[in-house]
Design a protein around this motif. Sequence first.
Motif, PDB file in Angstrom:
ATOM      1  N   PHE A   1       0.813  -1.208   0.000  1.00 21.21           N
ATOM      2  CA  PHE A   1       0.000   0.000   0.000  1.00 21.21           C
ATOM      3  C   PHE A   1       0.854   1.269   0.000  1.00 21.21           C
ATOM      4  CE2 PHE A   1      -3.172  -2.973   1.841  1.00 21.21           C
ATOM      5  CZ  PHE A   1      -4.201  -2.741   0.942  1.00 21.21           C
ATOM      6  N   GLY A   2       2.180   1.143   0.136  1.00 18.34           N
ATOM      7  CA  GLY A   2       3.042   2.310   0.223  1.00 18.34           C
ATOM      8  C   GLY A   2       3.328   2.918  -1.138  1.00 18.34           C
ATOM      9  N   PHE A   3       3.965   4.118  -1.125  1.00 16.85           N
ATOM     10  CA  PHE A   3       4.363   4.820  -2.344  1.00 16.85           C
ATOM     11  C   PHE A   3       5.861   4.591  -2.530  1.00 16.85           C
ATOM     12  CE2 PHE A   3       5.171   8.519  -5.092  1.00 16.85           C
ATOM     13  CZ  PHE A   3       4.129   8.352  -5.987  1.00 16.85           C
ATOM     14  N   PRO A   4       6.301   4.118  -3.723  1.00  8.21           N
ATOM     15  CA  PRO A   4       7.689   3.676  -3.862  1.00  8.21           C
ATOM     16  C   PRO A   4       8.716   4.778  -4.034  1.00  8.21           C
ATOM     17  CG  PRO A   4       6.516   3.371  -5.923  1.00  8.21           C
ATOM     18  CD  PRO A   4       5.511   3.864  -4.938  1.00  8.21           C
ATOM     19  N   VAL A   5       8.293   6.002  -4.329  1.00  2.23           N
ATOM     20  CA  VAL A   5       9.247   7.064  -4.683  1.00  2.23           C
ATOM     21  C   VAL A   5       9.172   8.172  -3.647  1.00  2.23           C
ATOM     22  CG1 VAL A   5      10.078   8.553  -6.531  1.00  2.23           C
ATOM     23  CG2 VAL A   5       8.735   6.527  -7.081  1.00  2.23           C
ATOM     24  N   ARG A   6      10.322   8.737  -3.304  1.00  2.00           N
ATOM     25  CA  ARG A   6      10.392   9.909  -2.439  1.00  2.00           C
ATOM     26  C   ARG A   6      11.076  11.026  -3.210  1.00  2.00           C
ATOM     27  NH1 ARG A   6       7.705   6.800  -0.370  1.00  2.00           N
ATOM     28  NH2 ARG A   6       7.593   6.099   1.798  1.00  2.00           N
TER      29      ARG A   6
ATOM     30  N   ASP B   1       5.057   4.121 -14.226  1.00  2.00           N
ATOM     31  CA  ASP B   1       6.338   4.812 -14.330  1.00  2.00           C
ATOM     32  C   ASP B   1       6.254   6.184 -13.685  1.00  2.00           C
ATOM     33  OD1 ASP B   1       7.168   2.638 -15.730  1.00  2.00           O
ATOM     34  OD2 ASP B   1       7.134   3.604 -17.708  1.00  2.00           O
ATOM     35  N   TRP B   2       7.322   6.531 -12.940  1.00  2.00           N
ATOM     36  CA  TRP B   2       7.493   7.876 -12.397  1.00  2.00           C
ATOM     37  C   TRP B   2       8.882   8.381 -12.804  1.00  2.00           C
ATOM     38  CZ3 TRP B   2       5.074   4.167  -9.380  1.00  2.00           C
ATOM     39  CH2 TRP B   2       3.763   4.458  -8.971  1.00  2.00           C
ATOM     40  N   ALA B   3       8.943   9.589 -13.352  1.00  2.00           N
ATOM     41  CA  ALA B   3      10.215  10.177 -13.768  1.00  2.00           C
ATOM     42  C   ALA B   3      10.674  11.193 -12.732  1.00  2.00           C
ATOM     43  CB  ALA B   3      10.072  10.845 -15.130  1.00  2.00           C
ATOM     44  N   GLY B   4      11.980  11.288 -12.572  1.00  2.00           N
ATOM     45  CA  GLY B   4      12.559  12.224 -11.623  1.00  2.00           C
ATOM     46  C   GLY B   4      14.062  12.298 -11.790  1.00  2.00           C
ATOM     47  N   PRO B   5      14.747  13.054 -10.954  1.00  2.00           N
ATOM     48  CA  PRO B   5      16.209  13.177 -11.052  1.00  2.00           C
ATOM     49  C   PRO B   5      16.896  11.850 -10.737  1.00  2.00           C
ATOM     50  CG  PRO B   5      15.271  14.943  -9.732  1.00  2.00           C
ATOM     51  CD  PRO B   5      14.193  13.948  -9.926  1.00  2.00           C
ATOM     52  N   LYS B   6      18.065  11.648 -11.322  1.00  2.00           N
ATOM     53  CA  LYS B   6      18.851  10.464 -11.047  1.00  2.00           C
ATOM     54  C   LYS B   6      19.242  10.427  -9.568  1.00  2.00           C
ATOM     55  CE  LYS B   6      23.025   7.973 -12.455  1.00  2.00           C
ATOM     56  NZ  LYS B   6      24.223   7.970 -13.332  1.00  2.00           N
ATOM     57  N   GLY B   7      19.125   9.256  -8.954  1.00  2.00           N
ATOM     58  CA  GLY B   7      19.451   9.104  -7.539  1.00  2.00           C
ATOM     59  C   GLY B   7      18.286   9.333  -6.607  1.00  2.00           C
ATOM     60  N   THR B   8      17.073   9.619  -7.158  1.00  2.91           N
ATOM     61  CA  THR B   8      15.898   9.790  -6.303  1.00  2.91           C
ATOM     62  C   THR B   8      15.679   8.519  -5.479  1.00  2.91           C
ATOM     63  OG1 THR B   8      14.855  11.284  -7.889  1.00  2.91           O
ATOM     64  CG2 THR B   8      13.411  10.227  -6.274  1.00  2.91           C
ATOM     65  N   PRO B   9      15.455   8.626  -4.153  1.00  2.00           N
ATOM     66  CA  PRO B   9      15.324   7.428  -3.307  1.00  2.00           C
ATOM     67  C   PRO B   9      14.127   6.568  -3.712  1.00  2.00           C
ATOM     68  CG  PRO B   9      15.721   9.377  -1.968  1.00  2.00           C
ATOM     69  CD  PRO B   9      15.443   9.872  -3.348  1.00  2.00           C
TER      70      PRO B   9
ATOM     71  N   ARG C   1      14.585   2.277   2.400  1.00  2.00           N
ATOM     72  CA  ARG C   1      15.211   2.611   1.117  1.00  2.00           C
ATOM     73  C   ARG C   1      15.934   1.393   0.576  1.00  2.00           C
ATOM     74  NH1 ARG C   1      18.958   7.957  -0.182  1.00  2.00           N
ATOM     75  NH2 ARG C   1      19.174   7.587  -2.430  1.00  2.00           N
ATOM     76  N   ILE C   2      15.644   1.044  -0.711  1.00  2.00           N
ATOM     77  CA  ILE C   2      16.233  -0.151  -1.308  1.00  2.00           C
ATOM     78  C   ILE C   2      17.084   0.167  -2.532  1.00  2.00           C
ATOM     79  CG2 ILE C   2      14.418  -1.678  -0.471  1.00  2.00           C
ATOM     80  CD1 ILE C   2      13.097  -1.493  -3.212  1.00  2.00           C
ATOM     81  N   GLY C   3      16.963   1.366  -3.107  1.00  2.00           N
ATOM     82  CA  GLY C   3      17.732   1.692  -4.299  1.00  2.00           C
ATOM     83  C   GLY C   3      17.566   3.139  -4.697  1.00  2.00           C
ATOM     84  N   ASP C   4      18.183   3.477  -5.888  1.00  2.00           N
ATOM     85  CA  ASP C   4      18.137   4.842  -6.418  1.00  2.00           C
ATOM     86  C   ASP C   4      17.584   4.803  -7.838  1.00  2.00           C
ATOM     87  OD1 ASP C   4      19.383   5.389  -4.066  1.00  2.00           O
ATOM     88  OD2 ASP C   4      21.360   5.763  -4.948  1.00  2.00           O
ATOM     89  N   MET C   5      16.827   5.831  -8.215  1.00  2.00           N
ATOM     90  CA  MET C   5      16.261   5.924  -9.555  1.00  2.00           C
ATOM     91  C   MET C   5      17.374   6.081 -10.583  1.00  2.00           C
ATOM     92  SD  MET C   5      13.428   8.642 -11.010  1.00  2.00           S
ATOM     93  CE  MET C   5      12.183   8.137  -9.831  1.00  2.00           C
ATOM     94  N   GLY C   6      17.180   5.437 -11.762  1.00  2.00           N
ATOM     95  CA  GLY C   6      18.204   5.514 -12.796  1.00  2.00           C
ATOM     96  C   GLY C   6      17.619   5.370 -14.185  1.00  2.00           C
ATOM     97  N   ASN C   7      18.507   5.015 -15.147  1.00  2.00           N
ATOM     98  CA  ASN C   7      18.129   4.938 -16.556  1.00  2.00           C
ATOM     99  C   ASN C   7      18.781   3.711 -17.199  1.00  2.00           C
ATOM    100  OD1 ASN C   7      17.015   5.658 -19.030  1.00  2.00           O
ATOM    101  ND2 ASN C   7      18.725   7.000 -19.570  1.00  2.00           N
ATOM    102  N   THR C   8      18.764   2.570 -16.480  1.00  2.00           N
ATOM    103  CA  THR C   8      19.401   1.357 -16.985  1.00  2.00           C
ATOM    104  C   THR C   8      18.379   0.499 -17.716  1.00  2.00           C
ATOM    105  OG1 THR C   8      18.986   0.235 -14.880  1.00  2.00           O
ATOM    106  CG2 THR C   8      21.093   1.360 -15.126  1.00  2.00           C
ATOM    107  N   GLY C   9      18.889  -0.421 -18.578  1.00  2.00           N
ATOM    108  CA  GLY C   9      18.002  -1.295 -19.323  1.00  2.00           C
ATOM    109  C   GLY C   9      17.357  -0.584 -20.494  1.00  2.00           C
ATOM    110  N   ARG C  10      16.210  -1.080 -20.935  1.00  2.00           N
ATOM    111  CA  ARG C  10      15.488  -0.486 -22.062  1.00  2.00           C
ATOM    112  C   ARG C  10      14.660   0.679 -21.533  1.00  2.00           C
ATOM    113  NH1 ARG C  10      13.616  -4.838 -23.956  1.00  2.00           N
ATOM    114  NH2 ARG C  10      11.496  -4.758 -23.118  1.00  2.00           N
ATOM    115  N   SER C  11      15.269   1.866 -21.552  1.00  2.00           N
ATOM    116  CA  SER C  11      14.653   3.053 -20.961  1.00  2.00           C
ATOM    117  C   SER C  11      15.015   4.272 -21.795  1.00  2.00           C
ATOM    118  CB  SER C  11      15.139   3.236 -19.510  1.00  2.00           C
ATOM    119  OG  SER C  11      14.721   4.464 -18.991  1.00  2.00           O
ATOM    120  N   THR C  12      14.092   5.217 -21.890  1.00  2.00           N
ATOM    121  CA  THR C  12      14.316   6.445 -22.657  1.00  2.00           C
ATOM    122  C   THR C  12      14.673   7.629 -21.769  1.00  2.00           C
ATOM    123  OG1 THR C  12      11.955   6.973 -22.557  1.00  2.00           O
ATOM    124  CG2 THR C  12      12.728   5.688 -24.444  1.00  2.00           C
ATOM    125  N   GLY C  13      14.726   7.433 -20.470  1.00  2.00           N
ATOM    126  CA  GLY C  13      15.052   8.517 -19.553  1.00  2.00           C
ATOM    127  C   GLY C  13      15.034   8.012 -18.123  1.00  2.00           C
TER     128      GLY C  13
END
Length: 417
Positions: free
Chosen positions: A291-296, A317-325, A378-390
């Motif tokens: 039930f939680g929200f995955p992005v901070r 999908d949620w877009a944001g700056p690289k390294g977003t918790p 916290r389990i990771g940071d937002m990024g642009n790896t794999g098949r991704s356009t941003g």
Amino acid sequence: MRSDTETRFIRLSPMTQFVGLTGSALLVGWTIVASAILLMQGLGAGDLKEQALREQAIYEGRLNTLASERDARAQEAALAQERFAVALAEVSAMQSRLLASEERKRELEIGLDVVQATLRDAMNARDEAEARAEDLVARLAETEAAHVEVTQLAELEGTLDIVTETLGTLAAERDMMAGYATEAELRLEEMAMNDRLEEERNARIFQQIEDAVTNSLNPLDEMFSSVGLPTDSIIDQLRRTYTGQGGPLTPIRFTTSGNGEIDATTARAGEVLTMLDELTLYRIAAEKLPFGFPVRGSVRSTSGFGPRWGRMHEGHDWAGPKGTPIHATADGVVVFAGRQSGYGNLIKIRHEFGFETRYAHLSRIRVEVGQRVSRDERIGDMGNTGRSTGTHLHYEVLVGGKPVNPMKYIKAARDVF
């Protein structure tokens, strides 16, 4: 064409002149058309950029509003938790007062029994003394009739005085015992009044606790119902798992009726404890389900669950700056943490009741396989790896191995957490 010594002439045929003029005209026309296209594309790109900025501002405004609502709900949940703690303290204090009241009443009943027994003994002694006095009076009458000696008469008179004095003493003791009995009855009446006042106070406390628990249970029940979860089976499974007992919430078993039956106050206290236990199980279940929200941080929604470009998009999908918790949406165990095909850096977390969540395209993974994680950890940071356009997060929720819309669970918990 002239030089220092001679002049040369170049003659162009009509066809050559036609071809040259035609080529020059085409070149000029192509230049004009290309310039127009570039100008139109520049203007269109400016409009698209302005539109994108406006949409980004709208998304950020919506996200800020959602963040404010989430903070408000979190504050309400904290206040509800405080009320829950106060209710537990009130129940514990009430249980202690009921035990103390039961002990005082038992002591008074024992004291009253002792007083009544003493009074009965005094009355029996008085009756025996009166019988002895009557016997002595009868013997005195017989002695007078038989003309006994004067010394025997004096002895009988002395005995009669002793009996009379004893009767007076017994009468005083009887009056004293009657006073004790009256005082004990007054104390019993006072205790009965205190018991009635305590019952009224307990009734008000129970009503406040029941209202607080109901206000806390209703949003949780609506949250589970809105996503179609089998609440009864989940709660039964948790109740079988969490069977430890003890502490201030041990079920109340004593009775003040004296016949082994549970009185109304005790029964109501048991019902309140049952409701508190159910509320605790609801909260445990909510922590174990996504039930939680995955992005901070400052992010915007870029793609939802459903068909996209002729293929099924099985997450959000949620877009944001690289390294977003990136945070876990429920308690669980990490079953995968590494790189996988088009997902890039991927984390899979297995939860109870057949749930699994996935977090893809990460720039950094902060957990390991087999690690237990808690909701909001916290389990990771937002990024642009794999098949991704941003730079973005691709988040999935699976139930029994089948993907479901993650927003259904996030929206259901928006007014609760």
